[in-house]
Each structure stands twice: as C-alpha cells, then as structure tokens.
Design an enzyme around this catalytic site. Structure first.
Site, PDB file in Angstrom:
ATOM      1  N   ARG A  80       1.925  13.029  10.289  1.00  0.00           N
ATOM      2  CA  ARG A  80       0.451  13.502   9.977  1.00  0.00           C
ATOM      3  C   ARG A  80       0.094  11.685  10.342  1.00  0.00           C
ATOM      4  NH1 ARG A  80      -1.134  10.081   5.027  1.00  0.00           N
ATOM      5  NH2 ARG A  80      -2.908  11.031   3.574  1.00  0.00           N
ATOM      6  N   ARG A  93      -4.653   3.873  -8.913  1.00  0.00           N
ATOM      7  CA  ARG A  93      -4.051   5.404  -7.470  1.00  0.00           C
ATOM      8  C   ARG A  93      -2.817   5.171  -8.400  1.00  0.00           C
ATOM      9  NH1 ARG A  93      -5.218   4.683  -1.240  1.00  0.00           N
ATOM     10  NH2 ARG A  93      -4.015   2.194  -2.064  1.00  0.00           N
ATOM     11  N   HIS A 130      -2.253  11.600  -3.353  1.00  0.00           N
ATOM     12  CA  HIS A 130      -1.482  10.261  -3.962  1.00  0.00           C
ATOM     13  C   HIS A 130      -2.118   9.693  -3.653  1.00  0.00           C
ATOM     14  CE1 HIS A 130      -1.826  10.217   0.662  1.00  0.00           C
ATOM     15  NE2 HIS A 130      -1.625   8.231   0.573  1.00  0.00           N
ATOM     16  N   ASP A 131      -3.744   9.694  -3.116  1.00  0.00           N
ATOM     17  CA  ASP A 131      -4.792   8.813  -3.037  1.00  0.00           C
ATOM     18  C   ASP A 131      -5.828   9.302  -4.251  1.00  0.00           C
ATOM     19  OD1 ASP A 131      -4.529   6.752  -0.670  1.00  0.00           O
ATOM     20  OD2 ASP A 131      -4.806   8.480   0.415  1.00  0.00           O
ATOM     21  N   GLU A 141      -5.089  13.157   8.954  1.00  0.00           N
ATOM     22  CA  GLU A 141      -6.079  12.318   7.123  1.00  0.00           C
ATOM     23  C   GLU A 141      -7.318  11.554   7.767  1.00  0.00           C
ATOM     24  OE1 GLU A 141      -6.146   9.672   4.077  1.00  0.00           O
ATOM     25  OE2 GLU A 141      -5.098   8.600   6.318  1.00  0.00           O
ATOM     26  N   ASP A 171       0.790  -1.306  -0.161  1.00  0.00           N
ATOM     27  CA  ASP A 171      -0.131  -0.076  -0.251  1.00  0.00           C
ATOM     28  C   ASP A 171       0.719   1.121  -0.192  1.00  0.00           C
ATOM     29  OD1 ASP A 171      -2.196   1.404  -0.166  1.00  0.00           O
ATOM     30  OD2 ASP A 171      -2.691   1.386   2.050  1.00  0.00           O
ATOM     31  N   ASP A 225      -2.624   8.699  10.133  1.00  0.00           N
ATOM     32  CA  ASP A 225      -2.745   8.455   9.177  1.00  0.00           C
ATOM     33  C   ASP A 225      -4.155   7.511   9.012  1.00  0.00           C
ATOM     34  OD1 ASP A 225      -3.138   7.032   6.204  1.00  0.00           O
ATOM     35  OD2 ASP A 225      -2.584   5.118   7.753  1.00  0.00           O
ATOM     36  N   HIS A 230      -2.642   0.879  11.916  1.00  0.00           N
ATOM     37  CA  HIS A 230      -3.500  -0.333  11.781  1.00  0.00           C
ATOM     38  C   HIS A 230      -1.245  -0.890  11.203  1.00  0.00           C
ATOM     39  CE1 HIS A 230      -4.006   1.604   8.343  1.00  0.00           C
ATOM     40  NE2 HIS A 230      -3.025   1.248   7.508  1.00  0.00           N
ATOM     41  N   GLN A 262      -3.159  -5.143   6.176  1.00  0.00           N
ATOM     42  CA  GLN A 262      -2.761  -4.503   7.386  1.00  0.00           C
ATOM     43  C   GLN A 262      -3.360  -4.503   8.206  1.00  0.00           C
ATOM     44  OE1 GLN A 262      -3.646  -1.650   3.930  1.00  0.00           O
ATOM     45  NE2 GLN A 262      -2.406  -0.683   4.360  1.00  0.00           N
TER      46      GLN A 262
END
Ligand code: GLC
Length: 646
Positions: A278, A516, A391-392, A322, A137, A280, A180, A248
């Site tokens: 950040r 992505r 990036h998403d 995020e 990922d 996540d 995770h 994950q």
C-alpha cells in the site's frame, strides 16, 4: 499492452526452452523495462548531473533481486503466468491493527481460522514497524521500513506467520509510508546532527523564505492539530517540510539518492512476503512552489518508476494507490497516456465509498448515479479496493459540478452531511464525530464506525427493534455492494460484528486530538465466541456477510475482468448495477430508503431483467416479490438477482 503483459508473454515464450531460470527471466524483465525506467529516471533527474546515479540504480536492482528469497521468486513466476490474479472474485480482504485485533503477530497467527471461517483471504496489516513512542499517527510515522516493533513481535515471528499465510492462500498487504519518515528515522537523526547529505533527504530550509512561498498554495492536511506545512527544528536550526504531523518529515524526491534508497526499502518490505504494497499518501510525493503539491505529473512519473523497478525485481508484488483525492484524480493512479497500466495495479475506490455514505444520508442515489456515469472508466488491467470504512476519516470529496447537476449547492450539501453524521442531531440516526473541522472555510470530515454511522448505536440505546433491524440491513447493504462491485472488497475489522464507536481515545493523551481513533476499536472476541450460540444483531451481520462472501466466490461474474454496468434507476432511492460475463448475469439492487420502494416490470424488462422466469434473490434464495407489475423492495433491501444456478 502494458509492461506486465509483456513480461507474461516473454515468460510464456521462454518456458520449456531451457533458458527460463529465474536469473534469466530477471534479465528479460530488465531489458523489457529498461527504456521506460531510463526515460522516467532522466525526466525526473536530468541526465547531465545524474547519470552516475542511474548506473547505481541498475547495480542495486541486480543486488536486490539476488536477495529475494527463492520461494518468493518461484511465486513471482507463478503469479506472472496467472495473469491479473488481483481481479479475481476469490479475493476478499480485511484491514486490521495487529495489536487491536489480537495483541500481536503471534495472536494474529492464532486467528487464521477466523479468517477462513468468514471467507477472508487477504489481510491489510496496519503499520507494524518501529515508530516513536507517544504520538506516531497510528504507526504512519516510521522509524524503520522493515524492523518490526517489539510490541508486535519479531522478524522471525512475522516470517513464520507470512509463511503459514502463504500456505493457506492468505495474501498480505503492508504499508510503505513512501512520502515521509518520522523525525526519529536514522536519516532524520543524521540531518538533525547537522549532516548536509541527510538534510537534503528532506525539504530543509534555513529561514521562512521558501516555506512561506510553499505555504501560499499548500493545503493543510490536519488544520486543527498540525496547522501549516513546515516545522522548525531547533537542533538543526532549520525548517523542515511536514505536510502531515510535525513529527512526519516529507522526503525530498527531487534528490535521486532518496529514490534509490527508498527503492531498497520497498524491496526489503516486499521480501518479507508481502503481496500488495500500500503506497501511503502517494499523491503528495512531489512538491512544487505555486501548486498544491498533490497529484503532480512528476509524482506519477516517480510512482511509475517505483513500479517499473519493482516489477523487474519482484513481478508478483503489486501496488495499491492510497490516493484519497477527487474522482477524476484517483483514476490517474492506474497510469495515463504512455504510463497507462504501468503505475498502480490497485487504487482505493474512495469515490464509491464517499458516494455510498451520501446515499445513506440523503436516502437518494442521484449523486451516486451521476458521478459513476461521469467518472472516466479505469483501465482494464487495474482494479479497485472497494470499502466502506477504514481507519481514516470519510472525506466529502465529491465533484462540485456533479452536486450542482443533481440540484444541490455544494457548500450547503456538505454542511448537511456534516450535520447528519457528526453534529449529534436528534433527527439523525447516525452517531459520528467531526474530524479536522476548519472554521475558516467550513470544511470538515467525518469519523465513526460503520455500525454507529449507520444507526446501530442509537438504535441499541433506544432499544428499538425496528431501527436495530434497519441498521443491520444498512450494514449488509453497503457490504453487499462492495462485495459485488468490480474489485477487491476490504472489510474493516470489527465491522463484521457491527462494532460501535470506541470513545476511549479521549482519555489517551496520544490520541485525544485525533478523532479517527473513535473507529480503531479492540476486536471483541467475547462477542465472537458467542456468534454461534446467540441470535442477535451481531450474528445477523456476521452470518449475512459470511453468506455473501461465499456467494461472491461461487460466481465468476463478480471477477473484475467482467464489466460493472450501472443502470440509472427511475426510482431515486434505488441503486442498480449489473454484472455480466456474457453467459451469466447478476443484478445488484439496493433500496437506500427506510420505506418500501417499487420498480416497474416494464423498466426491469428494458434492462434485461425478466423476473417471472427463474430469477431469484441469490442471497435470501427467495423468489422476487412481484405484485401488480411492481417489484417490491423493503426498507434497505439488498438483492443479488440472478438465475438460481447454485
Ligand atoms: C494515510 C494514512 C493515514 C495517515 C496518513 C499520513 O492517509 O491512511 O492514516 O495519517 O497517510 O501517513
């Protein structure tokens, strides 16, 4: 007054009294935050069974503070005194993958002058710690929170880079993948080996009974590539919760030891010289059967607990939320009620981002206006990361009520947007891909680079000068908005030179199921080398951005300590907001249509714009185009209207 303001006050009161050693100030911060830390801790972990863990936490905080490098402790105190430094108009960020940008940390180090040239002084480096080989990922499956993956370099190399960046006033943002770990993380390995202690670090179950209950209400994050939210591990002979990908594993924060160990990981990351952490996927931090396990009140308490501890140990480091969730939910990550101003300092402005893409597709600004008017204001001490691409994917997370209020059907409208951006239709200028289409409910998301979504790829294929120019204008328009709206603008690496979609991911087995990757290109240094000698769309974009960045930094009115006033425009294609610091004003005007649009002088007067005076467009340094009492705005025009004071 939030806790940060209290710390500032105490620091300023104590300075000059001979009692302001960093140890002493640490104790003051601990005392100031202690009651909040204990009430948050015991609201998540009932006192009767968890008191010992609380003392363990306190001891650990002292120890973690003692390990914080001296120069960072000094910087912490400077930051405290500087107030809300993250609201400054001087900050301009860029997000990048270290390996795709320039091979590794050493390569990145060499490119510091590039950032200076463009005016970028905050770097979000995508995950650089160890991860499983193969699918991971994009590094968001972590094998460690602070060991640097050898493909990026070494810890020493990173620390030299961080030192140099600090010297050049370049800030660093790194991810803390708080929800995770990978299934190769040391806790996961011990869990797989049968250690019950570590099985309790995750949500593990011997059979489907609990997983089935959870799955009744848990939405799927990756319905196409990783349906369901649990994965069976054969060696462990248990089901483990995996809300994202199967590799994950979701951390079980109902276990206080997980929080305590993760706090240590967070501080170790901060001690590497990180300025913004950040957080996540933080909306997912607390899970409860019968709910969607997102944005739960306990998740907010947990985040605040992290923040209150971090603030005591490293007060110069701040948190970015995020949370790509609905507009009304995003705002909660700044902290609400008793937690107001005590959760995250920064949050992604995902609402503005998605609304801008809606305005590009519809060429209209009604949903943008409606939503910005209705979304509750953020607290004064918080700030946004404003961005157009990352990036998403782009999720269509608009509020259905607002879509209806502007006269559209939510379902049909979302379908239109998917058509426009990702179904390869002839009539659309955009070239994007679909991400995670769910045929069961018709939901889907969009991927693609900013330039391709804004029509540059198609225009270049058609060699059509007019549409190439329009695509360039659209790219500058959207960036102009994020550079002038209140908050920190974050440019996605490659967008500053109009990078197109990268379709090579389809040939990579580890990436081909995740579209992505179409927007995770290699930085094209050949194009960059030619920027000064070639006059084409790339240099137009780069120079246009560079100019706006320079201008932003010259205009204190753009600091996020000043308000953003959105004026619903009488022309449905035009978006107009005002920045005003009481002395100076700048109006940011954007035409989202491919045709020329007009605004009547009487309306401009009514909102305080008197164009016949000394007002100009600060970007082009030209007088405003007014004829017959109408301000003329060309196709995709973007203006910063203000008195020519520079
Ligand atoms: C965040 C990241 C995304 C990742 C997910 C799971 O949303 O931005 O890329 O897939 O978290 O870690």
């Amino acid at each position: 007054m939030n806790q940060a303001a209290l710390h500032r006050l105490i620091t300023s009161k104590r300075s000059g009294k001979g009692a302001n050693s960093s140890e002493d100030l640490f104790q003051c911060r601990l005392t100031t935050n202690l009651s909040l830390i204990s009430s948050l801790f015991f609201s998540l972990y009932p006192k009767k069974e968890n008191e010992l863990f609380f003392y363990q936490l306190l001891n650990q905080m002292e120890e973690l503070f003692s390990r914080r490098p001296k120069e960072l402790k000094t910087q912490d105190l400077e930051r405290l005194q500087a107030g809300n430094w993250y609201q400054s108009e001087q900050l301009v960020g860029m997000q990048l993958y270290v390996d795709r940008f320039n091979k590794n940390i050493k390569g990145l180090h060499e490119k510091l002058p590039y950032f200076e040239k463009l005016g970028v002084n905050l770097l979000h480096l995508m995950p650089i710690t160890t991860r499983p080989s193969g699918e991971n990922d994009g590094g968001y499956a972590v094998n460690s929170y602070h060991e640097i993956d050898s493909k990026y370099g070494t810890k020493e190399g990173f620390s030299a880079f961080a030192k140099q960046a600090r010297k050049e006033n370049v800030m660093l943002m790194l991810d803390f993948v708080v929800n995770h770990t990978s299934d190769e993380f040391e806790w996961a390995k011990q869990a797989i080996a049968g250690d019950e202690k570590y099985q309790n670090y995750y949500y593990t179950y011997p059979n489907r009974q609990v997983p089935d209950k959870f799955e009744e209400t848990l939405p799927e994050v990756f319905p196409e590539s990783a349906p369901g939210s649990f994965t069976y591990n054969k060696e462990m002979e248990k089901w483990v919760m995996t809300c994202f990908n199967t590799y994950q594993w979701d951390l079980n924060y109902t276990n206080p030891e997980v929080f305590i160990d993760m706090l240590a990981n967070l501080i170790k990351l901060a001690n590497m010289g990180v300025d913004i952490v950040r957080f996540d996927a933080l909306a997912f931090l607390w899970k409860k059967i019968g709910t969607d396990s997102q944005n739960l009140p306990e998740a907010h308490q947990l985040i605040s607990l992290f923040r209150m501890c971090l603030q005591v140990i490293a007060p110069g480091v701040i948190l970015l939320a995020e949370a790509i969730v609905t507009p009304r939910n995003i705002i909660k990550y700044f902290g609400e009620g008793s937690l107001e101003g005590n959760e995250c300092e920064v949050a992604y402005n995902a609402s503005l981002m998605a609304l801008l893409w809606n305005s590009i597709a519809t060429k209209k600004t009604s949903l943008l206006h409606k939503s910005l008017q209705e979304i509750p204001a953020k607290p004064a001490d918080g700030t946004w990361i404003n961005y157009i691409r990352c990036h998403d994917d782009i999720g269509l997370g608009y509020d259905d009520d607002f879509i209806r209020a502007v006269g559209w059907s939510p379902r049909e409208h979302r379908n239109f947007l998917l058509d426009y951006y990702s179904r390869g239709l002839e009539w659309s200028t955009a070239k994007g891909l679909m991400f995670m289409y769910n045929p069961k409910n018709g939901d889907g998301r969009i991927t693609g680079s900013a330039a391709s979504l804004l029509g540059l790829e198609k225009a270049l294929e058609q060699k059509d000068k007019k549409t190439i120019d329009q695509a360039v204008s659209k790219i500058l328009l959207l960036h102009g908005i994020i550079l002038s709206y209140g908050g920190i603008p974050l440019i996605y690496a490659g967008d500053e030179i109009g990078t197109l979609n990268d379709y090579s991911f389809t040939k990579n087995d580890d990436h081909k199921n995740d579209s992505r990757w179409v927007n995770r290109p290699m930085q094209d240094w050949k194009i960059i080398e030619k920027l000064t000698t070639t006059k084409n769309h790339t240099s137009q974009i780069f120079n246009g951005l560079k100019k706006m960045i320079r201008l932003r930094k010259q205009l204190p009115v753009f600091a996020d300590t000043q308000p953003v006033i959105v004026h619903p425009s009488p022309n449905e294609h035009v978006f107009l907001f005002e920045r005003n610091d009481g002395k100076n004003k700048v109006w940011v005007v954007s035409n989202f249509d491919e045709h020329t649009q007009f605004l009547h002088l009487s309306w401009l007067f009514s909102i305080g714009i008197r164009p016949e005076n000394t007002l100009v467009d600060l970007i082009s340094e030209k007088k405003l185009n007014i004829e017959n009492n109408l301000l003329e705005l060309g196709a995709y025009a973007h203006l910063w209207v203000g008195a020519n004071q520079l």
